[in-house]
Motif scaffolding. Structure first.
Motif, PDB file in Angstrom:
ATOM      1  N   LYS A 105       0.853  -1.187   0.000  1.00 14.28           N
ATOM      2  CA  LYS A 105       0.000   0.000   0.000  1.00 14.28           C
ATOM      3  C   LYS A 105       0.888   1.235   0.000  1.00 14.28           C
ATOM      4  O   LYS A 105       2.009   1.214   0.522  1.00 14.28           O
ATOM      5  N   ASP A 106       0.336   2.313  -0.580  1.00 17.05           N
ATOM      6  CA  ASP A 106       1.071   3.564  -0.538  1.00 17.05           C
ATOM      7  C   ASP A 106       0.792   4.282   0.764  1.00 17.05           C
ATOM      8  O   ASP A 106       0.111   3.740   1.649  1.00 17.05           O
ATOM      9  N   ALA A 107       1.293   5.495   0.856  1.00 16.22           N
ATOM     10  CA  ALA A 107       1.138   6.230   2.111  1.00 16.22           C
ATOM     11  C   ALA A 107      -0.310   6.573   2.394  1.00 16.22           C
ATOM     12  O   ALA A 107      -0.688   6.808   3.553  1.00 16.22           O
ATOM     13  N   ASN A 108      -1.155   6.607   1.378  1.00 27.22           N
ATOM     14  CA  ASN A 108      -2.576   6.911   1.570  1.00 27.22           C
ATOM     15  C   ASN A 108      -3.429   5.664   1.822  1.00 27.22           C
ATOM     16  O   ASN A 108      -4.641   5.773   1.941  1.00 27.22           O
ATOM     17  N   GLY A 109      -2.796   4.506   1.838  1.00 20.63           N
ATOM     18  CA  GLY A 109      -3.543   3.271   2.092  1.00 20.63           C
ATOM     19  C   GLY A 109      -4.070   2.616   0.843  1.00 20.63           C
ATOM     20  O   GLY A 109      -4.819   1.615   0.951  1.00 20.63           O
ATOM     21  N   ALA A 110      -3.744   3.138  -0.323  1.00 17.96           N
ATOM     22  CA  ALA A 110      -4.203   2.531  -1.571  1.00 17.96           C
ATOM     23  C   ALA A 110      -3.262   1.396  -1.955  1.00 17.96           C
ATOM     24  O   ALA A 110      -2.041   1.483  -1.755  1.00 17.96           O
ATOM     25  N   TYR A 111      -3.842   0.347  -2.463  1.00 12.52           N
ATOM     26  CA  TYR A 111      -3.044  -0.811  -2.860  1.00 12.52           C
ATOM     27  C   TYR A 111      -2.167  -0.476  -4.055  1.00 12.52           C
ATOM     28  O   TYR A 111      -2.602   0.167  -5.021  1.00 12.52           O
ATOM     29  N   GLU A 112      -0.922  -0.915  -3.985  1.00 12.17           N
ATOM     30  CA  GLU A 112       0.006  -0.766  -5.080  1.00 12.17           C
ATOM     31  C   GLU A 112       0.280  -2.082  -5.798  1.00 12.17           C
ATOM     32  O   GLU A 112       0.769  -2.077  -6.927  1.00 12.17           O
ATOM     33  N   GLY A 189       4.763   3.944   2.436  1.00 12.76           N
ATOM     34  CA  GLY A 189       3.596   3.069   2.346  1.00 12.76           C
ATOM     35  C   GLY A 189       3.684   1.930   3.363  1.00 12.76           C
ATOM     36  O   GLY A 189       4.386   2.045   4.377  1.00 12.76           O
ATOM     37  N   GLN A 190       2.980   0.869   3.066  1.00 13.99           N
ATOM     38  CA  GLN A 190       2.925  -0.283   3.970  1.00 13.99           C
ATOM     39  C   GLN A 190       3.042  -1.563   3.168  1.00 13.99           C
ATOM     40  O   GLN A 190       2.584  -1.631   2.024  1.00 13.99           O
ATOM     41  N   VAL A 191       3.643  -2.543   3.783  1.00 13.19           N
ATOM     42  CA  VAL A 191       3.707  -3.876   3.213  1.00 13.19           C
ATOM     43  C   VAL A 191       3.075  -4.846   4.216  1.00 13.19           C
ATOM     44  O   VAL A 191       3.277  -4.735   5.427  1.00 13.19           O
TER      45      VAL A 191
END
Length: 773
Positions: A105-112, A189-191
């Motif tokens: 996910k990016d910093a806004n929580g959208a899936y990448e 973002g997040q993994v």
């Protein structure tokens, strides 16, 4: 051509020299010119040509250097891009190969992006995810609510357990970890990684259950390594052995040590473990206190977890001490009499068989003494079975005190014992021991306030003279005992061959008597009882008859005493009473039929504690009036326990049942008790009636009985009246009633009829009354 080059070289040499000098230091100039100063001519074309040539060369070199630098930089950039592309390819292949769902996910929580495992797990395609947040999805992952946006000020991974339903309908548990990705302090973002821990949780649950079973199992569990050294034990095993876990670890179990177990047994044990993977059977371990502990063990070989590892062994042990104790107790109960603790017939037979084997080898004798207690049944009848049990215990103790330790005393029946003597014994020695056993019973046995004196009839059989098998010795000893009991009680009788037939007949008759009671071979016949004054029918006596299927009719004088001895008189007597009462009820009100039925009752029946209740039940069940029943008892009842007999007969009389004394005058009579007895009738025995016209003394006795009955206001009935002369004599003497073949033989109820007889006229004797003090 050479001249052309030489000419241009000569022209260019000064210019080159000038360019060189421009680039040299003054010291170099001095060296070149030999210390002379060289003057430059700025207006010389060669000078400027040199200058501009130098500048052009410098510019060209600079351009070429820049070009070369850019080529090198471009080449390095291409190498870096190729490396990045390769790394991205490796990373993509790695993500695709990871079986756990992974997403970015990016910093806004959208899936990448995500890997195929994520698509398979959630059912969402990567194309539908990219650029969207969880709340924008129609079907969001199950863990999305638990793993929200990264809380501000608290950077770090988030973790949760999530359950979801898979495509095949099964439930799966996922361990989801979501972590932020930073670059130079900036969150990119997040993994997230989700791992299926369903099998792990099930394994942990199973492990927890296994640990719980291991800790709390009642059986001892032991884990051993390949060298049979203990590595772990549970608390139950510590309780079985008495050792702590620390004391047991590293040691070898006692039940597997060669110096403490049979080597052949251990060899078979390990052979089966290697062949089948496990062994089960009985083992013997040693407690810490030194006691032997019987165990039921199962040893299992556990294969190594790795190819080059070593196996270990698991042993499950159950303490079977209680089972062994119970088995020993059951075996003892099986082979011993529960009341006296003596060997029973099964153990006795085994001991006789072993003694016979030893006697055959050593050429010695074996003596078998069969003992029957005289008078024991009276103890049960008078004082009850509890008193009888106490008498048997005392008898067993007395017999044990008489015999040697090497001899055997066994109880083989209710009041029957067998003593086995072995070694150097003969008939004389055995007879003397039998006399000592009889002497041991002469002393009265005290039970509370009551005293009982019992006798012993003993039969003797010797091996090999009187039998070579266990059955022969026991049978012949019993035959000798029966002879002692029949002819001379309180004696020892040695076996003689002629006794076998008599005992066999008695045994067969006893067996047939038991079967007759069950097979309804008995029947009742009724003999009329008439009033002598007018010949009127006043009643009938019920007489028991037995017709054997093969032997035909059997005399009551033969089977009634046997029924008394065996106790069968109780069920037989009840059947007689029920049948007679039922017939009396059917005869009530019928002309020409007896309105009263007399039934003989044995002393053993009267001693039953529920005899009164039995009579009440039969009268109510059959509908027979109490006054239609007369019970005949013998004089012996008065001598055994007169007070109890008076109470019993009083209870019967109170119910309306008549009581008669049968065969009066043949035994010992107590006139003081007779006066108190609630009886209504005295019956003169047939032995007196049959000799009335032949023996004056017999006539005097019969006359006295009649006078005695009149003095006590009792009725008199004479039995066995077969002739008119006997009937006339009895009538003249004042006898009330008569019974015998003269008036009718015993006959079935359906054929009952009274034979009319006219009595000769004659004066009736005036009776004199006895004055009783």
């Amino acid at each position: 051509m050479s001249e052309f080059f030489q000419r241009w070289r000569a022209r260019l040499r000064p210019a080159a020299r000038t360019i060189w000098l421009l680039g040299c230091t003054p010291a170099a100039w001095a060296q070149v010119s030999g210390g002379d100063v060289i003057a430059l001519d700025l207006r010389s074309p060669m000078f400027w040509l040199s200058v501009f040539g130098l500048l052009g060369a410098l510019g060209l070199g600079l351009v070429l250097g820049l070009v070369q630098f850019q080529r090198l930089k471009l080449r390095q950039r291409r190498a870096e891009l190729l490396l990045v592309r390769r790394e991205r390819t490796k990373l993509s292949a790695l993500l695709n190969a990871i079986p756990d769902p992974v997403y970015f996910k990016d910093a806004n929580g959208a899936y990448e992006g995500c890997n195929p495992a994520f698509e398979q797990c959630t059912g969402l395609r990567e194309a539908d995810l990219v650029g969207r947040r969880d709340e924008q999805l129609a079907e969001r992952p199950a863990w999305s609510q638990a793993l929200g946006p990264q809380p501000p000020g608290k950077p770090g991974p988030q973790r949760t357990l999530s359950w979801l339903t898979q495509a095949d309908g099964s439930r799966a548990c996922l361990d989801v970890v979501q972590a932020p990705v930073f670059d130079e302090g900036q969150c990119l973002g997040q993994v997230g990684v989700a791992r299926d821990v369903t099998a792990l949780r099930e394994a942990m649950s199973q492990l927890h259950r296994a640990v719980t079973v291991f800790e709390h199992c009642g059986e001892g569990i032991m884990v051993m390594d390949a060298d049979l050294r203990i590595r772990d034990v549970n608390p139950a095993l510590c309780a079985i052995t008495g050792y702590s876990c620390e004391e047991l670890e590293g040691s070898m179990p006692h039940y597997l040590r060669l110096n403490e177990q049979d080597p052949d047994f251990l060899e078979r044990l390990w052979a089966e473990v290697e062949a089948h993977g496990k062994w089960s059977g009985e083992l013997t371990d040693r407690h810490k206190n030194g006691e032997t502990v019987p165990l039921w063990g199962t040893i299992v070989k556990v294969p190594p977890a790795e190819s080059h590892g070593q196996p270990h062994y698991l042993s499950v042990l159950t303490d079977i001490s209680r089972i062994k104790k119970t088995e020993a107790e059951l075996l003892h109960q099986k082979l011993h009499d529960r009341l006296t603790g003596l060997p029973n017939l099964a153990l006795l037979r085994d001991r006789i068989e072993r003694q016979v084997g030893l006697a055959q080898r050593d050429h010695t004798c074996v003596a078998v003494l069969y003992i029957d207690l005289d008078g024991f049944r009276d103890v049960n009848d008078i004082a009850g079975h509890a008193a009888g049990d106490a008498v048997l215990k005392e008898t067993a103790a007395r017999f044990i005190n008489v015999v040697r330790a090497s001899d055997s005393v066994a109880r083989v029946g209710a009041d029957e014992f067998v003593v086995v003597l072995s070694g150097l014994v003969d008939e004389e020695t055995s007879m003397r021991l039998g006399e000592r056993l009889i002497d041991a019973m002469r002393e009265p046995i005290l039970l509370g306030d009551k005293s009982f004196t019992l006798g012993a009839s003993i039969g003797l059989a010797l091996f090999p003279a009187d039998g070579v098998s266990v059955d022969e010795l026991l049978r012949n000893a019993e035959a000798a005992m029966c002879r002692a009991k029949a002819h001379a009680r309180n004696t020892v009788q040695a076996y003689r061959p002629e006794l076998t037939q008599a005992v066999q007949q008695r045994f067969e008759l006893t067996h047939a008597l038991r079967h007759a009671n069950e097979a309804a071979q008995f029947r009742l016949e009724y003999q009329p009882q008439v009033r002598l004054s007018d010949g009127a029918l006043i009643g009938a006596e019920a007489l028991l008859r037995w017709r054997h299927p093969t032997r035909g009719p059997i005399s009551p004088a033969e089977f009634i005493p046997l029924a008394e001895d065996t106790g069968l008189i109780i069920p037989i007597g009840r059947w007689v009473l029920e049948t007679a009462c039922a017939q009396a009820a059917r005869w009530q009100g019928q002309p020409g039929k007896p309105q009263q039925v007399a039934v003989n009752v044995s002393a053993r029946q009267l001693r039953q504690p529920d005899f009164i209740e039995t009579v009440d039940f039969i009268l109510a069940e059959t509908g027979c009036p109490a006054q239609a029943l007369e019970l005949e008892v013998t004089e012996s009842l008065l001598l055994e326990d007169a007070e109890a007999a008076i109470e019993l007969l009083g209870a019967l009389t109170a119910r309306g049942v008549r009581v008669a004394i049968d065969d009066f005058g043949t035994g010992y009579s107590s006139l003081s008790y007779l006066r108190r007895m609630p009886v209504r009738t005295l019956k003169i025995d047939r032995s007196f009636v049959s000799e009335l016209g032949q023996d004056a003394h017999v006539a005097a006795i019969a006359r006295t009985v009649i006078v005695l009955a009149r003095s006590l206001n009792l009725d008199v009935l004479a039995e066995g009246v077969e002739t008119a002369e006997q009937a006339a004599w009895l009538q003249r003497e004042g006898c009330d009633w008569a019974q015998g073949w003269h008036y009718g033989r015993p006959m079935p109820a359906e054929d009952f009829v009274l034979t009319p007889h006219a009595l000769p006229d004659g004066p009736r004797r005036t009776l004199r009354h006895l004055q009783l003090a």
